[in-house]
Design a protein around this motif. Structure first.
Motif, mmCIF file in Angstrom:
data_model
loop_
_atom_site.group_PDB
_atom_site.id
_atom_site.type_symbol
_atom_site.label_atom_id
_atom_site.label_comp_id
_atom_site.label_asym_id
_atom_site.label_seq_id
_atom_site.Cartn_x
_atom_site.Cartn_y
_atom_site.Cartn_z
ATOM 1 N N LEU A 75 38.295 119.350 66.631
ATOM 2 C CA LEU A 75 37.205 118.529 66.125
ATOM 3 C C LEU A 75 36.728 117.540 67.187
ATOM 4 O O LEU A 75 35.525 117.304 67.338
ATOM 5 N N ALA A 76 37.659 116.966 67.930
ATOM 6 C CA ALA A 76 37.289 116.028 68.987
ATOM 7 C C ALA A 76 36.467 116.741 70.066
ATOM 8 O O ALA A 76 35.488 116.192 70.579
ATOM 9 N N ARG A 124 32.990 117.339 68.717
ATOM 10 C CA ARG A 124 32.242 116.090 68.716
ATOM 11 C C ARG A 124 31.787 115.724 70.127
ATOM 12 O O ARG A 124 30.655 115.283 70.333
ATOM 13 N N PHE A 170 27.948 115.372 71.397
ATOM 14 C CA PHE A 170 27.486 114.124 71.989
ATOM 15 C C PHE A 170 26.864 114.383 73.361
ATOM 16 O O PHE A 170 25.800 113.841 73.690
#
Length: 140
Positions: free
Chosen positions: A60-61, A64, A68
């Motif tokens: 998930l990181a 993300r 971004f």
């Protein structure tokens, strides 16, 4: 609070009486009705290990971070206002469109006539638009 506890006790007593009546009438087996007040919770079976949690958290990181970065890139590109950059970008888009048209033409040759007609319509619309209208003092 005392009233709610009394109400819950009354509700429990009512449920017990109803259960006993249904068992007595033969409409319910003792196995069909659990002793607990609330239904069994299946969420406990979905527990994950720490390793799985760390792996999922890492994924998930990463997603993300990629989102971004893409957002930052698009923001930077949209801020560029130079004519040269716009010209280069337009050429890149035209090349990509031409490559796509070539691939489509290889698959279906009859699309060539439709493409030519569409390009003629686009040219007519562009000539009719305000972009090419001579409304300056010099043109009058």
């Amino acid at each position: 609070q005392a009233l709610t506890q009394a109400g819950m006790q009354d509700e429990r007593a009512l449920k017990k009486r109803e259960r006993a009546r249904l068992i007595k009438e033969g409409q319910l087996n003792e196995d069909d009705w659990s002793d607990s007040e609330e239904p069994a919770d299946d969420l406990g079976a979905n527990r994950i290990t720490i390793e799985e949690y760390k792996k999922r958290h890492g994924e998930l990181a990463k997603v993300r971070a990629l989102m971004f970065a893409e957002e930052q890139k698009n923001h930077r590109i949209n801020k560029i206002k130079s004519k040269k950059y716009r010209k280069i970008r337009k050429r890149q888009q035209e090349r990509a469109k031409d490559a796509e048209n070539e691939a489509a033409l290889m698959e279906d040759p009859s699309l060539e006539m439709q493409r030519i007609e569409q390009e003629e319509m686009n040219r007519m619309k562009e000539r009719m638009s305000l972009q090419h209208r001579n409304t300056s003092k010099w043109a009058r």
